[in-house]
Design a protein around this motif. Structure first.
Motif, PDB file in Angstrom:
ATOM      1  N   SER A  52       0.910  -0.779   0.474  1.00  0.00           N
ATOM      2  CA  SER A  52       0.224   0.285  -0.193  1.00  0.00           C
ATOM      3  C   SER A  52       0.894   1.473   0.375  1.00  0.00           C
ATOM      4  O   SER A  52       1.825   1.347   0.848  1.00  0.00           O
ATOM      5  CB  SER A  52      -1.245  -0.020   1.269  1.00  0.00           C
ATOM      6  OG  SER A  52      -2.034   1.177   1.542  1.00  0.00           O
ATOM      7  N   GLY A  53       0.735   2.655  -0.774  1.00  0.00           N
ATOM      8  CA  GLY A  53       1.606   3.444  -1.011  1.00  0.00           C
ATOM      9  C   GLY A  53       2.683   3.378  -1.999  1.00  0.00           C
ATOM     10  O   GLY A  53       3.364   4.335  -1.657  1.00  0.00           O
ATOM     11  N   LYS A  56       1.167   2.304  -6.918  1.00  0.00           N
ATOM     12  CA  LYS A  56       0.340   1.670  -7.862  1.00  0.00           C
ATOM     13  C   LYS A  56      -0.568   2.437  -8.444  1.00  0.00           C
ATOM     14  O   LYS A  56      -0.617   1.847  -9.603  1.00  0.00           O
ATOM     15  CB  LYS A  56      -0.311   0.545  -7.589  1.00  0.00           C
ATOM     16  CG  LYS A  56       0.998  -0.866  -6.717  1.00  0.00           C
ATOM     17  CD  LYS A  56       0.645  -2.067  -6.500  1.00  0.00           C
ATOM     18  CE  LYS A  56      -0.930  -2.400  -5.737  1.00  0.00           C
ATOM     19  NZ  LYS A  56       0.056  -1.145  -4.002  1.00  0.00           N
ATOM     20  N   THR A  58      -1.701   4.957  -8.233  1.00  0.00           N
ATOM     21  CA  THR A  58      -1.002   6.539  -9.252  1.00  0.00           C
ATOM     22  C   THR A  58      -0.545   5.662 -10.837  1.00  0.00           C
ATOM     23  O   THR A  58      -0.234   6.751 -11.455  1.00  0.00           O
ATOM     24  CB  THR A  58       0.236   7.126  -8.932  1.00  0.00           C
ATOM     25  OG1 THR A  58      -0.250   7.401  -6.998  1.00  0.00           O
ATOM     26  CG2 THR A  58       0.709   8.144  -9.240  1.00  0.00           C
TER      27      THR A  58
END
Ligand SMILES: Nc1ncnc2c1ncn2[C@@H]1O[C@H](COP(=O)(O)OP(=O)(O)OP(=O)(O)O)[C@@H](O)[C@H]1O
Ligand SMILES: [Mg+2]
Length: 261
Positions: A52-53, A56, A58
């Motif tokens: 997470s973060g 992906k 984006t």
């Protein structure tokens, strides 16, 4: 799964490839993508995995220019997505996108959800758009629910409508952003099986997913993204089955065994 009666990808004629070269993207002071190079050949399926973060969504959103990259070059089929003069409407018409939260119009029927864009954007007649939509709904096994509202469907059924809706535009590329993450476990399979059929029919697909079984079976390549960089990529059996990078190994250990036992 017995509801699924055909191959949703049987209309695919001209899959587009994607080439990403030196992609950078920041939000404020935070650099989210730090120089991504990646290729999806026409008709290939690439699964994008990562914590997470890691960037992906984006990355996916840069491909159809829902986000504007800060640097780098992206091409989608014959379109240079990052060119200042690109015809964004024409390019986006070639790209179907499926999100975690379905994004169906709640006040429209299933059929209307699938006809609104072909009617408005492609200027198809009501009859032609309905015929096309019913065809795609049949292929995802949901023609019999065409008159329902999204809220009257299960999550898996809503996601299948979202896929049918995307296919009515006859895309050359499909982007999936965690399409099964919001689903009850028993409906995940019906969505993955439609995605597998689409892949087998030759659609180019870039798929963000935590479904490692799907990635192993369907993906031509798996790309592991960490902290805005591609850390490892290769055939699914290699990246998932025998990762070489410690960060990939650590990520997969956590995904495959969340309790750490
Ligand atoms: N519009 C935005 N404005 C500011 N920061 C953003 C924006 N979109 C994303 N970010 C930040 O960029 C980073 C990457 O986000 P992104 O959504 O691409 O990650 P992800 O890999 O898709 O994560 P997840 O698995 O949770 O969906 C995160 O730190 C996020 O907070
Ligand atoms: Mg995301």
């Amino acid at each position: 799964m017995s509801e699924v009666s055909g191959n949703p990808g049987q209309m695919i004629t001209d899959p587009a490839g994607v080439v990403i070269d030196g992609l950078h993207k920041s939000f404020g002071d935070v650099e989210v993508l730090k120089g991504i190079d990646m290729t999806v050949s026409p008709g290939q399926v690439v699964c994008l995995i990562g914590a997470s973060g890691s960037g992906k969504s984006t990355l996916l959103r840069c491909v159809n220019r829902l986000e504007d990259p800060d640097a780098g070059r992206i091409t989608v089929g014959q379109f240079e997505a990052t060119h200042e003069d690109v015809n964004l409407d024409a390019m986006r018409r070639q790209i179907g996108m499926v999100f975690q939260q379905f994004n169906l119009f709640p006040h429209l029927s299933v059929l209307e959800n699938c006809t609104i864009t072909p009617r408005r954007v492609l200027k198809h007649s009501k009859d032609a758009a309905e015929e096309e939509a019913l065809h795609h709904l049949e292929l995802v096994g949901l023609k019999h629910l065409a008159d329902r509202r999204p809220a009257q469907l299960s999550g898996g059924q809503q996601q299948r409508v979202a896929i049918a809706r995307a296919l009515t535009m006859q895309p050359s590329l499909m982007l999936f952003d965690e399409p099964t993450s919001a689903l009850d476990p028993e409906t995940v399979g019906e969505v993955l099986s439609i995605m597998r059929d689409l892949a087998r029919a030759g659609m180019t697909m870039l798929v963000v997913t935590h479904e490692m079984g799907f990635a192993r079976e369907v993906a031509d390549r798996v790309v592991f993204l960490d902290n805005g960089l591609v850390v490892e990529e290769g055939p699914a059996h290699q990246v998932i089955g025998a990762p070489t990078q410690p960060r990939t190994q650590d990520f997969l250990r956590r995904v495959l065994n969340p309790l750490g036992e």
